[in-house]
Design an enzyme around this catalytic site. Structure first.
Site, PDB file in Angstrom:
ATOM      1  N   CYS A 106       0.971  -0.762   0.414  1.00 34.69           N
ATOM      2  CA  CYS A 106      -0.174  -0.123   0.147  1.00 34.69           C
ATOM      3  C   CYS A 106       1.034   1.053   0.132  1.00 34.69           C
ATOM      4  O   CYS A 106       1.620   1.569   1.239  1.00 34.69           O
ATOM      5  CB  CYS A 106      -0.767  -0.249   0.955  1.00 34.69           C
ATOM      6  SG  CYS A 106      -1.960   1.340   1.535  1.00 34.69           S
ATOM      7  N   CYS A 136      -0.273   4.611   2.500  1.00 37.48           N
ATOM      8  CA  CYS A 136      -0.402   4.496   3.615  1.00 37.48           C
ATOM      9  C   CYS A 136       1.553   3.959   4.327  1.00 37.48           C
ATOM     10  O   CYS A 136       1.544   4.647   5.366  1.00 37.48           O
ATOM     11  CB  CYS A 136      -0.715   2.669   4.080  1.00 37.48           C
ATOM     12  SG  CYS A 136      -2.698   1.657   3.277  1.00 37.48           S
ATOM     13  N   ASP A 137       1.764   3.729   3.262  1.00 36.56           N
ATOM     14  CA  ASP A 137       3.671   3.269   3.867  1.00 36.56           C
ATOM     15  C   ASP A 137       4.777   4.450   3.165  1.00 36.56           C
ATOM     16  O   ASP A 137       5.649   4.746   3.320  1.00 36.56           O
ATOM     17  CB  ASP A 137       4.135   2.560   3.931  1.00 36.56           C
ATOM     18  CG  ASP A 137       3.612   1.531   4.864  1.00 36.56           C
ATOM     19  OD1 ASP A 137       2.518   1.472   5.630  1.00 36.56           O
ATOM     20  OD2 ASP A 137       3.595  -0.357   4.398  1.00 36.56           O
TER      21      ASP A 137
END
Length: 326
Positions: free
Chosen positions: A136, A139-140
């Protein structure tokens, strides 16, 4: 065999499920939450979480799940650790059968089983997952500001994540096992025009390499699919973008699904094609797949389930099947 009977059953123990449980409990619907085989969902395998509202510092995914569970239980949710093997949706009340042999009966069902990222299946991927390997970028990606990253895949998700990371990382290498992309043409044009993105055609990842103390990625070995030669690319992170698999198998043939397996819901709601059955979180969301959006959908599902139960007080009403226009 034991029967457990209540107004609302929530299947799934991720952000969607726990949020639905909190709202259903506050509405005095006596919810039972069934955790399944992986309580906590994808958050359990996520180390640093920086984009969930309310926390100034980086938090840990497993810790966040623990707090959600504690809040749900505090509100009155009954957490049961069972894996559901079949669901009977032909009439209401719905009946869920657990691997334990127990039966769970409800008038409203919130299906929040989530989705799992598809992985390459190589041993080194497991070693560095959460320590430089992610599925992701949204997300990261922040953790790789001004660093070198690689994206694996050739569809819309891979190209979108490459373009997203190109605004964060110092360089982006897209690794694709074919000589053409499957992504939409307009996305391909943006990808080809971006100066920070390099493409490795006809290549697949043979292994991910790095250090073990502390654990971190420092490269990826790619193999040329045409001649079998291999070389190493220096990167600080690897993002796997080869798709997700929604956990909707229990409802296959019972509720309307999209071609990729995500549950169809009426736009702007969590209502499925079966009255009284609601879908929340990543199992119904093939676009965003974020903890915070899953939680929002869990809230919606609980509110809609409560309204449904208020209107349909009788538990002997046949579920009405409707076509979902998405």
């Amino acid at each position: 065999m034991t029967e457990h009977r209540t107004d609302v059953i929530i299947l799934g123990a991720g952000p969607a499920g726990y949020t639905a449980a909190i709202y259903a409990a506050r509405a005095s619907r006596r919810p039972i939450l069934l955790t399944g085989m992986q309580p906590g969902g994808q958050l359990v395998t996520t180390t640093d979480v920086e984009n969930y509202p309310g926390f100034a510092n980086v938090i840990q995914g497993p810790w966040l799940v623990e707090q959600m569970q504690a809040q749900a239980e505090h509100m009155g949710t009954r957490i049961m650790y069972d894996h559901i093997v079949s669901i009977e949706t032909g009439s209401r009340p719905f009946r869920l059968i657990g691997d334990s042999g127990d039966h769970y009966i409800c008038d409203a069902l919130i299906y929040a089983t989530g989705a799992q990222a598809k992985w390459l299946g190589i041993p080194s991927e497991d070693i560095f997952r959460g320590f430089g390997v992610s599925a992701c970028a949204t997300c990261d990606g922040f953790f790789f500001r001004d660093k070198r990253v690689a994206i694996v895949g050739g569809g819309n998700t891979a190209v979108e994540e490459a373009l997203y990371l190109a605004n964060i990382a110092s360089s982006v290498t897209l690794i694709h096992r074919r000589d053409t992309l499957r992504a939409e043409r307009i996305l391909q044009e943006r990808l080809f025009a971006h100066p920070a993105i390099n493409i490795r055609w006809n290549c697949e990842v043979a292994s991910i390499v790095g250090e073990r103390n502390p654990t971190k990625v420092d490269g990826v070995v790619v193999k040329d699919c045409t001649n079998g030669t291999a070389d190493r690319i220096a990167v600080d992170g690897v993002f796997i973008a080869i798709g997700h698999a929604p956990a909707s198998a229990l409802l296959d043939g019972k509720v309307e699904l999209h071609r990729d397996g995500y549950i169809k819901v009426k736009p702007g709601t969590t209502t499925t094609s079966i009255t009284g059955l609601f879908a929340a979180g990543d199992v119904a969301d093939g676009i965003y797949r974020q903890a915070v959006t899953a939680a929002g959908l869990g809230c919606m599902a609980a509110l809609e389930a409560d309204r449904f139960l208020t209107v349909h007080a009788s538990s002997n009403v046949e579920p009405r099947k409707e076509a979902i226009v998405a």
